[in-house]
Design an enzyme around this catalytic site. Structure first.
Site, PDB file in Angstrom:
ATOM      1  N   ALA A  66       0.740  -1.078  -0.210  1.00  0.00           N
ATOM      2  CA  ALA A  66      -0.209  -0.053  -0.031  1.00  0.00           C
ATOM      3  C   ALA A  66       0.705   1.212   0.143  1.00  0.00           C
ATOM      4  O   ALA A  66       2.206   1.078   0.347  1.00  0.00           O
ATOM      5  CB  ALA A  66      -0.981  -0.051   1.118  1.00  0.00           C
ATOM      6  N   GLY A 112      -0.536  -5.092   1.104  1.00  0.00           N
ATOM      7  CA  GLY A 112      -1.918  -5.327   0.161  1.00  0.00           C
ATOM      8  C   GLY A 112      -1.674  -5.906  -1.172  1.00  0.00           C
ATOM      9  O   GLY A 112      -2.755  -6.124  -1.595  1.00  0.00           O
ATOM     10  N   GLU A 115      -2.438  -9.413  -0.264  1.00  0.00           N
ATOM     11  CA  GLU A 115      -4.143  -9.448   0.046  1.00  0.00           C
ATOM     12  C   GLU A 115      -4.803  -9.411  -1.242  1.00  0.00           C
ATOM     13  O   GLU A 115      -5.904 -10.054  -1.322  1.00  0.00           O
ATOM     14  CB  GLU A 115      -4.341  -8.599   0.831  1.00  0.00           C
ATOM     15  CG  GLU A 115      -3.477  -8.497   2.440  1.00  0.00           C
ATOM     16  CD  GLU A 115      -3.802  -7.347   3.147  1.00  0.00           C
ATOM     17  OE1 GLU A 115      -4.207  -7.533   4.308  1.00  0.00           O
ATOM     18  OE2 GLU A 115      -3.331  -6.306   2.923  1.00  0.00           O
ATOM     19  N   GLU A 135       3.477  -6.162   7.414  1.00  0.00           N
ATOM     20  CA  GLU A 135       2.820  -4.856   8.188  1.00  0.00           C
ATOM     21  C   GLU A 135       3.422  -4.647   9.514  1.00  0.00           C
ATOM     22  O   GLU A 135       3.434  -3.570   9.908  1.00  0.00           O
ATOM     23  CB  GLU A 135       1.399  -5.139   8.066  1.00  0.00           C
ATOM     24  CG  GLU A 135       0.511  -4.775   6.761  1.00  0.00           C
ATOM     25  CD  GLU A 135       0.436  -5.907   5.842  1.00  0.00           C
ATOM     26  OE1 GLU A 135      -0.044  -5.780   4.967  1.00  0.00           O
ATOM     27  OE2 GLU A 135       1.336  -6.910   6.033  1.00  0.00           O
TER      28      GLU A 135
END
Length: 258
Positions: A66, A112, A115, A135
């Site tokens: 991200a 992300g 994900e 993260e």
């Protein structure tokens, strides 16, 4: 429709969506998430599309995470809203599409990005791919479904190790743990994705939609997956594709699904 952060292309019955932010390693920001939502929505509603291939531009990254700059100063309520909105708009949205999404992981799939790949229905990776959820090294946890989908795919122990160490694993390790379906050389990645998409396109779109709904039901709290399977099985009998499929079988020919 034109986009700033992604590109799309239609080839026969396959729709291609490419995250196109190479200078940012294809990192996800709010604008990119919105554009991806719009692109997936359009592809899912297009009657001529039977399968979707998702990848990243260049040879280094699928999606390398991200865009941290967008939320570095967020507070608790902002963080909760970011995760909730992102899951609803893109990650859960992809998982519940009626057409299969093949993630062609052509490089780093981190945070992300991983994900996003896990929300897809089929994952293939090039040999140079690196996958991970880093993260906790930033003082936060995966917020776009990573803690849930990784556990479903690789098991609780492996997921705990990957998340708590913030480490990356190789494409081969990802294959061994069940995180990806196939690993190939980078120059063979799209060819394999297209081969899988072609096989999907030869089958009943209605049946595929029902099958995906039944499989997803197994991972939905409070839903009886067996009951969903029974209902969707029955629904298939009321389609023209069921008539064509069974007739073709009896007549010993290939079915022609429209």
């Amino acid at each position: 429709m034109s986009y700033e952060n992604i590109t799309t292309e239609q080839k026969e019955r396959v729709h291609y969506i490419t995250v196109n932010r190479p200078k940012q390693m294809n990192a996800l920001n709010k604008a990119t998430i919105q554009e991806l939502h719009e692109a997936f929505k359009a592809a899912n509603e297009d009657e001529g599309t039977r399968a979707i291939i998702l990848t990243g531009s260049g040879e280094k990254a699928f999606v390398a995470g991200a865009d941290i700059k967008e939320f570095a100063d967020f507070g608790t309520s902002d963080g909760k809203a970011l995760a909730a909105q992102g899951q609803k708009k893109l990650f859960d949205f992809i998982e519940n599409l009626s057409k299969p999404v093949i993630a062609a992981i052509n490089g780093f799939a981190l945070g992300g990005g991983l994900e996003l790949a896990m929300a897809s229905h089929i994952r293939i990776a090039s040999h140079n791919a690196k996958l991970g959820l880093p993260e906790v090294s930033l003082g936060v946890i995966p917020g776009y479904g990573g803690t849930q989908r990784l556990s479903q795919l690789v098991g609780r122990g492996k997921a705990m190790e990957m998340i708590t160490t913030a480490g990356m694993i190789s494409a081969d390790d990802a294959y061994e743990s069940g995180l990806v379906n196939h690993v190939v050389a980078q120059d063979e990645l799209m060819a394999l994705a297209e081969k899988i998409a072609s096989k999907i396109c030869n089958n009943s779109g209605n049946a595929i939609k029902s099958a995906m709904k039944a499989v997803n039901a197994n991972y939905t709290d409070g839903v009886d997956g067996f009951a969903v399977e029974i209902a969707e099985f029955g629904n298939c009998f009321g389609t023209e594709e069921f008539v064509e499929g069974t007739t073709a079988f009896v007549e010993k020919r290939k079915p022609s699904f429209k």
